[in-house]
Design an enzyme around this catalytic site. Structure first.
Site, PDB file in Angstrom:
ATOM      1  N   MET A  59      16.661   7.485  -6.983  1.00 23.64           N
ATOM      2  CA  MET A  59      16.693   6.392  -7.940  1.00 23.64           C
ATOM      3  C   MET A  59      15.809   6.686  -9.152  1.00 23.64           C
ATOM      4  O   MET A  59      16.176   6.373 -10.292  1.00 23.64           O
ATOM      5  CB  MET A  59      16.252   5.082  -7.266  1.00 23.64           C
ATOM      6  CG  MET A  59      16.411   3.869  -8.148  1.00 23.64           C
ATOM      7  SD  MET A  59      18.108   3.677  -8.729  1.00 23.64           S
ATOM      8  CE  MET A  59      18.748   2.492  -7.569  1.00 23.64           C
ATOM      9  N   LYS A  75     -15.085 -10.473  16.903  1.00 23.72           N
ATOM     10  CA  LYS A  75     -15.073  -9.960  18.272  1.00 23.72           C
ATOM     11  C   LYS A  75     -15.761 -10.935  19.234  1.00 23.72           C
ATOM     12  O   LYS A  75     -15.294 -11.147  20.346  1.00 23.72           O
ATOM     13  CB  LYS A  75     -15.773  -8.593  18.294  1.00 23.72           C
ATOM     14  CG  LYS A  75     -15.458  -7.798  19.540  1.00 23.72           C
ATOM     15  CD  LYS A  75     -15.856  -6.346  19.401  1.00 23.72           C
ATOM     16  CE  LYS A  75     -15.585  -5.609  20.718  1.00 23.72           C
ATOM     17  NZ  LYS A  75     -15.956  -4.196  20.639  1.00 23.72           N
ATOM     18  N   GLU A 134      -0.123   0.860  11.455  1.00 22.93           N
ATOM     19  CA  GLU A 134      -0.057  -0.600  11.303  1.00 22.93           C
ATOM     20  C   GLU A 134       1.006  -1.017  10.294  1.00 22.93           C
ATOM     21  O   GLU A 134       1.591  -2.088  10.415  1.00 22.93           O
ATOM     22  CB  GLU A 134      -1.419  -1.171  10.915  1.00 22.93           C
ATOM     23  CG  GLU A 134      -2.462  -1.133  12.031  1.00 22.93           C
ATOM     24  CD  GLU A 134      -3.176   0.202  12.147  1.00 22.93           C
ATOM     25  OE1 GLU A 134      -2.826   1.158  11.404  1.00 22.93           O
ATOM     26  OE2 GLU A 134      -4.095   0.304  12.989  1.00 22.93           O
ATOM     27  N   PHE A 151     -19.850  -1.300  10.918  1.00 23.08           N
ATOM     28  CA  PHE A 151     -18.809  -0.309  11.157  1.00 23.08           C
ATOM     29  C   PHE A 151     -17.429  -0.978  11.170  1.00 23.08           C
ATOM     30  O   PHE A 151     -17.215  -1.953  11.883  1.00 23.08           O
ATOM     31  CB  PHE A 151     -19.053   0.409  12.487  1.00 23.08           C
ATOM     32  CG  PHE A 151     -17.960   1.379  12.837  1.00 23.08           C
ATOM     33  CD1 PHE A 151     -17.757   2.520  12.069  1.00 23.08           C
ATOM     34  CD2 PHE A 151     -17.108   1.134  13.904  1.00 23.08           C
ATOM     35  CE1 PHE A 151     -16.734   3.398  12.365  1.00 23.08           C
ATOM     36  CE2 PHE A 151     -16.084   2.011  14.214  1.00 23.08           C
ATOM     37  CZ  PHE A 151     -15.896   3.148  13.436  1.00 23.08           C
ATOM     38  N   GLN A 152     -16.533  -0.477  10.375  1.00 18.80           N
ATOM     39  CA  GLN A 152     -15.165  -0.992  10.234  1.00 18.80           C
ATOM     40  C   GLN A 152     -15.119  -2.449   9.791  1.00 18.80           C
ATOM     41  O   GLN A 152     -14.180  -3.164  10.083  1.00 18.80           O
ATOM     42  CB  GLN A 152     -14.356  -0.783  11.518  1.00 18.80           C
ATOM     43  CG  GLN A 152     -14.091   0.695  11.768  1.00 18.80           C
ATOM     44  CD  GLN A 152     -13.037   0.954  12.833  1.00 18.80           C
ATOM     45  OE1 GLN A 152     -12.847   0.161  13.742  1.00 18.80           O
ATOM     46  NE2 GLN A 152     -12.370   2.094  12.725  1.00 18.80           N
TER      47      GLN A 152
HETATM   48  C1  LIG Z   1       6.129   2.818  -1.648  1.00 17.49           C
HETATM   49  C2  LIG Z   1       6.947   3.113  -2.842  1.00 17.49           C
HETATM   50  N1  LIG Z   1       6.605   4.120  -3.675  1.00 17.49           N
HETATM   51  C3  LIG Z   1       7.345   4.393  -4.766  1.00 17.49           C
HETATM   52  C4  LIG Z   1       8.451   3.660  -5.064  1.00 17.49           C
HETATM   53  C5  LIG Z   1       9.273   3.957  -6.317  1.00 17.49           C
HETATM   54  N2  LIG Z   1      10.626   4.394  -5.955  1.00 17.49           N
HETATM   55  C6  LIG Z   1      11.689   3.556  -5.955  1.00 17.49           C
HETATM   56  S1  LIG Z   1      13.112   4.285  -5.496  1.00 17.49           S
HETATM   57  C7  LIG Z   1      12.341   5.782  -5.315  1.00 17.49           C
HETATM   58  C8  LIG Z   1      13.114   6.995  -4.894  1.00 17.49           C
HETATM   59  C9  LIG Z   1      13.613   6.893  -3.503  1.00 17.49           C
HETATM   60  O1  LIG Z   1      14.076   8.152  -3.099  1.00 17.49           O
HETATM   61  P1  LIG Z   1      14.795   8.361  -1.721  1.00 17.49           P
HETATM   62  O2  LIG Z   1      14.016   7.702  -0.629  1.00 17.49           O
HETATM   63  O3  LIG Z   1      15.093   9.783  -1.532  1.00 17.49           O
HETATM   64  O4  LIG Z   1      16.129   7.499  -1.864  1.00 17.49           O
HETATM   65  P2  LIG Z   1      17.357   7.696  -2.890  1.00 17.49           P
HETATM   66  O5  LIG Z   1      17.052   6.921  -4.131  1.00 17.49           O
HETATM   67  O6  LIG Z   1      17.495   9.159  -3.153  1.00 17.49           O
HETATM   68  O7  LIG Z   1      18.505   7.112  -2.179  1.00 17.49           O
HETATM   69  C10 LIG Z   1      10.984   5.673  -5.620  1.00 17.49           C
HETATM   70  C11 LIG Z   1      10.050   6.805  -5.592  1.00 17.49           C
HETATM   71  C12 LIG Z   1       8.765   2.599  -4.178  1.00 17.49           C
HETATM   72  N3  LIG Z   1       9.794   1.789  -4.376  1.00 17.49           N
HETATM   73  N4  LIG Z   1       8.006   2.365  -3.074  1.00 17.49           N
END
Ligand SMILES: Cc1ncc(C[n+]2csc(CCOP(=O)(O)OP(=O)(O)O)c2C)c(N)n1
Lengths: 196, 581
Positions: free
Chosen positions: B496, B182, B70, B132-133
């Site tokens: 990042m 429902k 979803e 349920f659900q």
């Molecule tokens: C759902 C979610 N979990 C954690 C984060 C924190 N976060 C921001 S950037 C990042 C790293 C992303 O790594 P990658 O997808 O390999 O991309 P890159 O930065 O290497 O281009 C994380 C963990 C987020 N933004 N969203």
């Protein structure tokens, strides 16, 4: 900016779930609600929330705009204590013996404008309405006589200056555009604010 | 009197005079037809089965895309809405189906994406019994929806759906959720036709535009020596791209974009001076603190844009154009608020502003751009080392697509690089998760973006981390033959976060080292073509193969492991403290 007591008045549709929608807006900003009252207003189908908080005006102004933005909310405004007429209702339960034995209590009650609404062998329930200070004073006065139970309501408030919501509502019923809410305090003073 | 009664009373009589018996489920689908919805996303389950059953008879009129999760469904609906400008629609069943929508709802809420989500709910008589659900979807979704409503009686459906679409797309758009029990889906009622909603008493999305504010704004702009425009997604949502262009072209004011304002103005427009914010361009950030009048158009001064507020544009008089009154003075105090739809307010302003060119001022941006090119951009786009950079991938992509592709990005370093370097000629070409920064967004959003703009090339760019959050949507691409091109920029790190750890946590690389499956083998498992490259000499050909390929394609590009995105405004700093390295 200093925190002070404000009364927020919110006009809403009479809709399930709105209390939650409004409450969330406070909890999300970690603003504690001092008291909350909700009731029908003078207009059929429109409810009125009266919410008391301690906050700075800056926070409040933004909060009230966010509240008003909610779809089912018609109007939200905030007022200082000077700008509203407000009351709370309080009930006091006192042992009957104390009243019977010590006539002083009766005098006390008269002094505070209280009235007995239930009289039983074991206890009497009094009622007053007033500001928080007025109500508190009677609590302090009754405590030595064995105050058994005490409850107070949320604040209800009427805005002194406002024309009421009646006129405004007509505007909402028409498919008119909404009025500007973001007032510009600098308009017409351009020379003062803009010099280069 | 409930709101619904009021709507019924207010609206003109329905177009169809005759009444027919319909089930609640049929009424939902009739509402879609009336609202012009033809493509939507969803996943079935017990509590929404009556609607899916009705859908069986509408298969030739309504195009339902079965997603794999979803969350994928709602991100797809978001991608669809962003590229098409229409309301995105998604279905989910009760309980886990509905809770899987939450991330997308929060994302759509903060990025003002118009959505209508329909969730199934247990029978009305079971509400509150932990059936349920059963999940209290209305209360869970309240903070992340513009409006929500639970339907327990089929006869409410036409008016509630009309209201839902109206709220989702008007004013500042946003997500709306309708939860339908429902029994209401199965119940038959006298259907009196569908009447679109045009007015709700308690909701007034279009403000009265006040002339005196337009005049005050124009006067301020006409006296300004160093005016600067910041534009956000409001320009796109208000479909005011042409009006915006006319305004800056007449006044000659340099303009910079927020992440979501990207593509509202062609990248190569002479007055486009680049991107604002944490990883934005050098000039726009520094000169924010030197302009004398700052004209913010359909943007909300997000903290990723402003950095430290007490060091933000203190010297400038601020004019703020926004449709949402709650945005005015929220983060930054406006000298002149112009509350209204910028499609309407911009032409009024354009009429009153003097024609000008601000040549010298514009030159300052260009000079700073030169500094940024020397310090950062040149090396990023033309690296002297052997390893590929994310920037050069974008450079070659631009060459091959001529700036006409839709670029959908995930979240992380690649997102910042893609948004910094991708070139756009057309509006509604940049789809990214700005406000929430949702990893896992790109792949499903690209699926939706392709349905929203089927004639266009849709390129999704994801990191090796984010792609693994919603990789199952390759299944949707496979089944529905969605021709999206997916680029995975693999730096073998949660890049990042690693960059932050390097810069601010003494290189303590705590759990950012992520291993990945053989992405190409995974793609092949879904019968999707693809290849992996790591050498510069293969880059152009690989991108060309991807773009020329008929249908979906996965291109994994191995890039430098420890490259950083610069410039950067470090957390807690002012915009003029932006670092070039
Ligand atoms: C759902 C979610 N979990 C954690 C984060 C924190 N976060 C921001 S950037 C990042 C790293 C992303 O790594 P990658 O997808 O390999 O991309 P890159 O930065 O290497 O281009 C994380 C963990 C987020 N933004 N969203």
């Amino acid at each position: 900016m200093e925190k002070q007591e404000y009364t927020i008045t919110v006009y809403t549709e009479n809709q399930v779930g709105l209390l939650n929608r409004i409450a969330i807006m406070f909890s999300r900003r970690k603003i504690n609600i001092e008291s909350l009252n909700t009731s029908p207003s003078e207009i059929e189908g429109i409810h009125r929330f009266t919410i008391v908080v301690n906050e700075t005006e800056d926070v409040l102004r933004k909060l009230v705009r966010q509240i008003e933005k909610q779809v089912d909310i018609l109007k939200a405004e905030y007022s200082t204590n000077d700008e509203v007429i407000y009351q709370e209702l309080a009930l006091y339960k006192v042992p009957t013996d104390a009243i019977a034995e010590k006539a002083k209590v009766e005098r006390l009650l008269r002094e505070y404008g209280a009235r007995a609404i239930v009289i039983r062998k074991d206890y009497i329930v009094f009622e007053t309405s007033g500001t928080r200070e007025e109500i508190n004073r009677l609590v302090t006065a009754l405590e030595p006589y064995g105050l058994m139970e005490f409850v107070r309501s949320g604040r209800v408030a009427i805005i002194k200056a406002s024309m009421g919501f009646h006129e405004k509502l007509k505007e909402f019923e028409q498919k008119e555009r909404s009025e500007e809410v973001a007032e510009n305090e600098y308009l017409g003073q351009q020379d003062h604010v803009f010099t280069m | 009197m409930s709101t619904l009664d009021i709507i019924k009373e207010k609206e003109a009589p329905a177009t169809q005079a005759t009444t027919t018996e319909l089930t609640g489920s049929q009424a939902v689908l009739e509402a879609f037809l009336a609202e012009g919805v033809n493509t939507f996303f969803g996943y079935p389950g017990g509590a929404i089965m009556p609607i899916y059953d009705a859908l069986y008879d509408y298969r030739d009129k309504l195009n339902h895309i079965l997603v794999r999760h979803e969350q994928g469904g709602i991100h797809a609906a978001q991608g669809f809405a962003r590229t098409s400008g229409k309301v995105g629609v998604v279905f989910a069943t009760s309980g886990p189906g509905a809770t899987n929508l939450i991330t997308g709802l929060a994302d759509a809420m903060i990025d003002s994406t118009p959505l209508v989500c329909i969730t199934g709910q247990v029978f009305a008589h079971l509400l509150g019994t932990d059936a349920f659900q059963e999940t209290d979807v209305i209360n869970i979704t309240t903070p992340v929806t513009k409006w929500n409503y639970q339907v327990t009686d089929a006869s409410e459906i036409p008016a509630v759906l009309a209201k839902a679409f109206y709220i989702a797309r008007t004013g500042r758009p946003g997500p709306v959720l309708i939860d339908i029990t429902k029994n209401a889906q199965m119940q038959k009622f006298n259907y009196e036709g569908y009447t679109p909603c045009t007015h709700i008493r308690s909701y007034r999305p279009y403000p009265k535009v006040r002339n005196e504010y337009i005049e005050a704004a124009a006067a301020l702009i006409n006296e300004a020596k160093r005016p600067f425009v910041l534009f956000g997604q409001g320009v796109i949502l208000g479909e005011a791209e042409a009006e915006f262009k006319a305004f800056i072209e007449k006044s000659g004011i340099p303009a910079a974009w927020t992440l979501l304002g990207l593509s509202a103005l062609p990248t190569d427009h002479p007055l486009n001076v680049g991107m604002l914010g944490m990883h934005g361009n050098y000039g726009p950030n520094v000169l924010t603190n030197e302009c004398d009048v700052l004209i913010a158009i359909g943007m909300r001064f997000d903290d990723r844009v402003t950095g430290r507020l007490d060091k933000y544009a203190k010297q400038a008089k601020i004019i703020h154009l926004d449709i949402d009154p709650a945005e005015i003075d929220k983060n930054v105090k406006a000298e002149v608020p112009v509350w209204g739809d910028c499609k309407e307010t911009l032409p009024m302003l354009t009429k009153l502003v003097k024609a000008g060119d601000h040549k010298e001022w514009l030159q300052r941006f260009r000079d700073m751009e030169k500094q940024e090119v020397e310090a950062v951009i040149h090396e990023e786009l033309n690296p002297s080392t052997e390893t590929l950079t994310m920037g050069e991938v974008l450079k070659v992509l631009n060459e091959l697509t001529n700036g006409d592709a839709v670029v959908v990005t995930d979240v992380g370093q690649h997102q910042m690089v893609a948004c910094r370097y991708a070139k756009f000629n057309q509006t509604r070409s940049n789809v990214t998760s700005g406000g929430l920064g949702t990893m896992g967004f790109a792949l499903p959003a690209a699926v939706g973006a392709k349905f929203g703009a089927p004639e266009r090339t849709v390129v999704a760019i994801a990191g090796d981390g984010g792609i693994q959050m919603t990789i199952q949507e390759l299944g949707t691409i496979m089944q529905f033959k969605v021709g999206v091109k997916l680029i995975i920029l693999n730096n073998q790190f949660l890049g990042m976060v690693r960059q932050w750890q390097q810069l601010f946590n003494d290189k303590r690389y705590s759990f950012v080292d992520i291993t990945s499956p053989d992405f190409i083998a995974v793609a092949k498992g879904y019968y999707i073509e693809g290849q992996r490259i790591s050498a510069r000499e293969n880059l152009k050909q690989a991108l060309k193969t991807m773009l020329d390929h008929d249908g979906a394609y996965v291109l994994e590009i191995m890039v430098g492991k420890e490259n950083n995105v610069f410039p950067m405004v470090p957390q807690g700093c002012g915009v003029s403290e932006i670092r070039l390295k």
